[in-house]
Design an enzyme around this catalytic site. Structure first.
Site, PDB file in Angstrom:
ATOM      1  N   ASP A 134      -2.158   6.453  -6.593  1.00  0.00           N
ATOM      2  CA  ASP A 134      -1.975   5.048  -6.969  1.00  0.00           C
ATOM      3  C   ASP A 134      -2.896   4.681  -8.137  1.00  0.00           C
ATOM      4  O   ASP A 134      -3.899   5.357  -8.394  1.00  0.00           O
ATOM      5  CB  ASP A 134      -2.303   4.166  -5.749  1.00  0.00           C
ATOM      6  CG  ASP A 134      -1.519   2.875  -5.741  1.00  0.00           C
ATOM      7  OD1 ASP A 134      -0.922   2.529  -6.776  1.00  0.00           O
ATOM      8  OD2 ASP A 134      -1.512   2.193  -4.695  1.00  0.00           O
ATOM      9  N   ASP A 151       6.899  -2.195  -5.884  1.00  0.00           N
ATOM     10  CA  ASP A 151       6.355  -2.685  -4.616  1.00  0.00           C
ATOM     11  C   ASP A 151       7.282  -3.710  -3.990  1.00  0.00           C
ATOM     12  O   ASP A 151       7.015  -4.206  -2.903  1.00  0.00           O
ATOM     13  CB  ASP A 151       4.967  -3.302  -4.833  1.00  0.00           C
ATOM     14  CG  ASP A 151       3.863  -2.362  -4.392  1.00  0.00           C
ATOM     15  OD1 ASP A 151       4.182  -1.232  -3.970  1.00  0.00           O
ATOM     16  OD2 ASP A 151       2.679  -2.745  -4.458  1.00  0.00           O
TER      17      ASP A 151
HETATM   18  C1  DGJ Z   1       0.006  -0.481  -4.470  1.00  0.00           C
HETATM   19  C2  DGJ Z   1       1.152   0.414  -4.086  1.00  0.00           C
HETATM   20  O1  DGJ Z   1       2.242   0.193  -4.915  1.00  0.00           O
HETATM   21  C3  DGJ Z   1       1.510   0.179  -2.631  1.00  0.00           C
HETATM   22  O2  DGJ Z   1       2.627   0.955  -2.285  1.00  0.00           O
HETATM   23  C4  DGJ Z   1       0.331   0.520  -1.778  1.00  0.00           C
HETATM   24  O3  DGJ Z   1       0.071   1.885  -1.864  1.00  0.00           O
HETATM   25  C5  DGJ Z   1      -0.869  -0.292  -2.208  1.00  0.00           C
HETATM   26  N1  DGJ Z   1      -1.121  -0.184  -3.610  1.00  0.00           N
HETATM   27  C6  DGJ Z   1      -2.091   0.128  -1.456  1.00  0.00           C
HETATM   28  O4  DGJ Z   1      -3.204  -0.533  -1.854  1.00  0.00           O
END
Ligand code: DGJ
Length: 728
Positions: free
Chosen positions: A463, A533
């Site tokens: 991430d 997301d």
């Molecule tokens: C952002 C990501 O896109 C999410 O899927 C998740 O992993 C969060 N970060 C976790 O902090």
């Protein structure tokens, strides 16, 4: 009159510049050719990119463009330059002429290099073209070097320049924002300049993507018309310019974004610009996408033709609330419905500062014993007992103000001397300085330690949730601070190289908050991207549609999440959620323990259905049929195998009006001469099939020219149909 003038200018230019055929350099694929005119000692000229044509036709019809192939700044500063430098002695001009042309022809690729040299200065640029004949794809980039006495300042350094004939040009590109990424935007290019760019520094594709399609002679169509499509394989800031000149010629340039990034090139240092991946198709946007997809899977994407597991990611199920018991339960539940991999997301690490929210702990990559007393080994045991593979989340390029790492190494973060660093996510996130080799070793070690201590880890979700805000490195010297945007990514790529040379098989996802790192540059290292997301199935139809214009289905992580959806609040039936997610790499993003008994059965059936068409979706040719952007309340697409023996078709009712006109779903990509059996799949959820053609034989021709009516009337209704050739 205007066109007559234009024609005369072109004819005049042709005649005056025309060389004999041996000066033509052909960069050829099976169905396309790019032609340049490269006479030694002369400025190189761009002649043609598109359909296969011969030098004789070009000569005799006098239709070639014959325009500068690589405009530089200083001697004819009227065109937008793609290369601009200040020489060691302060002279800001260039005049680049052809020094040498080399072509090497292999079975799979053909490399053409045109070496240019300044007429006066020992300053060189190699124009490079790598053609992949079977895919109709050409990669373009440049290599810049010099033998001057001191540093030369590179101020503009595009990877590629493609002039296009006058025409009715339309641009298709992707625009958006966090949780609303990769929206397809289509606009005519009428006059002036249009720029697509990023200044984010790190997650450069979240708001716009470094990819484009230009429809050359008509409004963009999925099935017809000539289209040039390109995508820049560069993870840092980028810039793409579509400049419609006064003569109506369209000049496309693409490369790194030079803003704030003047590069001081030392004598004999080679500056290689990123590749622009380019294709041309006369089968509209659909043809261009399929060229790129096929090429990416077979040439760029790591393990691009291997099938991918169906996974459950813990994030929307429990967010930071990671606990041994909850993880174990999720694994058991997921295994019972046919899942194949479990990925533990954020929240599993930090002991001095346990990671309970987004304000602390990044950098402290030791398992939180309070939350996971049996450690990662306990989770792996549980995964194995449940016949699941195991994956884990990390965000290794970042730290937080409250973390042991920042306490020990405050100088590792990007910041300006004499200034407090700006903070990102959670009001406390900071970016580590990837230009610093010590930091790179540290980042590599995070992954190396996890994978050596726990060789069973099969998947890493990498991430990145912050932009490059503080433009200052305590590692780079003062006169190279302007290299930061570039060196950050060069440093990162070195880490990826190291990881991949030791761990070629672990699956890695480029997450970046969703959509932030969707880029060809990551494909040699990352098997897939986290698309967004936003997991709302309705919005995902749009996001995924845009994404798939340039990126193949097997790189598109698509997860079924809870209803009401956590981002939009929308209530959508489970079947629709599955049917949308099934068009990419299927996964789930929820606590499956919260599903009712009936829903669990439905999820199990959906997963089984996906397994039966997984190969088609992940490796087949995509045909987009009805775009959700057309506002017809429906969307539809299908995947077809390369032999046209099998296909899977998806249709979605996005909303419903009483007495609305029925839609005829016309298919594509099938063999008109073959007969196919149509079977509805993933139908268990609604009981008996409503599909009246179920099990019937219909010709490919009929399915494509006449199409079918489907009983989709209510909003969020959907249908998946498997199509199989009937062998006589
Ligand atoms: C952002 C990501 O896109 C999410 O899927 C998740 O992993 C969060 N970060 C976790 O902090």
């Amino acid at each position: 009159m205007r066109y007559l003038c234009l024609l005369l200018i072109m004819l005049f230019t042709c005649c005056s510049l025309l060389a004999n055929s041996s000066d033509y350099v052909r960069i050829e694929t099976n169905n396309t050719v790019m032609i340049l005119n490269a006479q030694k000692g002369k400025i190189p000229l761009f002649v043609h990119y598109g359909n296969l044509v011969t030098a004789m036709d070009i000569d005799n019809s006098m239709t070639g463009l014959m325009t500068e192939a690589f405009p530089v700044f200083g001697m004819s500063a009227l065109n937008e330059p793609v290369l601009q430098v200040v020489h060691a002695d302060g002279n800001p001009s260039l005049k680049m002429v052809v020094e040498e042309v080399t072509q090497t022809v292999g079975n799979e690729v053909r490399l053409t290099q045109i070496l240019l040299k300044d007429e006066v200065y020992p300053f060189y640029t190699r124009l490079c073209f790598k053609a992949y004949p079977r895919y109709d794809v050409i990669e373009m980039w440049t290599e810049i070097f010099h033998k001057e006495k001191k540093t030369v300042a590179l101020q503009k350094y595009a990877s590629a320049y493609i002039p296009v004939d006058p025409g009715n040009h339309w641009l298709s590109h992707l625009q958006g924002y966090m949780m609303n990424e990769t929206n397809l935007v289509e606009e005519p290019l009428l006059s002036g300049s249009k720029m697509i760019h990023s200044r984010d520094g790190i997650r450069t594709s979240q708001c716009s993507n470094p990819s484009f399609m230009v429809s050359l002679d008509q409004k963009p169509s999925e099935t017809g018309g000539s289209v040039i499509a390109g995508s820049l394989a560069w993870s840092g800031n980028y810039k793409m310019l579509f400049n419609k000149s006064y003569t109506h010629q369209l000049n496309i340039s693409a490369g790194m974004n030079e803003e704030g990034a003047e590069y001081r090139l030392a004598p004999m240092e080679q500056f290689r610009t990123p590749q622009l991946v380019l294709t041309f198709s006369t089968r509209g946007k659909g043809g261009a996408s399929r060229n790129l997809h096929r090429w990416a899977r077979e040439n760029k994407l790591i393990k691009g033709t291997a099938l991918k597991d169906i996974l459950l990611n813990s994030w929307e199920g429990v967010y930071f609330n990671i606990k041994q018991g909850v993880m174990n339960e999720m694994m058991q539940e997921f295994s019972s419905i046919g899942g194949e991999m479990f990925v533990m997301d954020d929240g599993w690490f930090g002991n001095k500062y346990p990671r309970n929210n987004d304000k602390t702990s990044l950098g402290d990559w030791t398992v939180c014993r309070e939350k996971l007393p049996d450690g990662i080994e306990g989770l792996i045991d549980c995964a194995q007992q449940n016949n699941l593979r195991f994956g884990i989340w990390i965000e290794p390029e970042m730290t937080n103000l409250q973390s042991e790492l920042y306490e020990e190494k405050p100088h590792w973060v990007l910041h300006h001397p004499n200034r407090t660093p700006g903070v990102g996510r959670g009001g406390s996130q900071l970016v580590l300085d990837m230009t610093n080799p010590e930091v790179r070793d540290y980042v590599y070690d995070i992954v190396d330690r996890l994978l050596t201590d726990y060789p069973q880890i099969a998947y890493i979700k990498w991430d990145t949730n912050m932009s490059l805000q503080d433009y200052g490195s305590s590692y780079l010297p003062a006169n190279k601070q302007s290299h930061l945007y570039i060196e950050y990514h060069r440093g990162l790529t070195k880490v990826f190289e190291r990881i991949r040379s030791k761990y070629p098989d672990v699956i890695m996802q480029a997450c970046a908050g969703g959509g932030g790192r969707v880029n060809y540059a990551y494909m040699p290292y990352f098997n897939e991207f986290w698309t967004s997301d936003n997991t709302d199935a309705v919005q995902r139809l749009y996001t995924q549609w845009g994404f798939q214009c340039f990126y193949p289905a097997n790189t598109m992580a698509a997860h079924v999440s809870a209803s009401p959806n956590h981002q939009s609040g929308r209530i959508v039936p489970l079947k629709f959620r599955f049917d949308v997610a099934m068009t990419g790499r299927l996964g789930m993003e929820m606590d499956p323990g919260k599903l009712s008994k009936g829903e669990k059965e439905a999820a199990k059936a959906a997963i089984e259905a996906y397994k039966s068409v997984r190969e088609l979706v992940q490796l087949g040719d995509l045909y987009r049929l009805i775009s959700p952007y057309e506002n017809r309340r429906t969307a539809s697409l299908m995947y077809v195998d390369s032999l046209k023996n099998r296909a899977v078709f998806f249709a979605y009712q996005i909303d419903a009006f009483v007495q609305q006109a029925p839609v005829r779903y016309k298919m594509d990509g099938l063999d008109p001469l073959k007969k196919y059996r149509l079977t509805e799949i993933n139908k268990k959820l609604q009981g008996k099939s409503r599909f009246v053609q179920d099990g019937k034989a219909i010709s490919g021709r009929f399915l494509m020219t006449e199409g079918l009516y489907l009983p989709l009337k209510r909003e969020y209704d959907s249908m998946v149909i498997e199509i199989t050739e009937i062998k006589e």
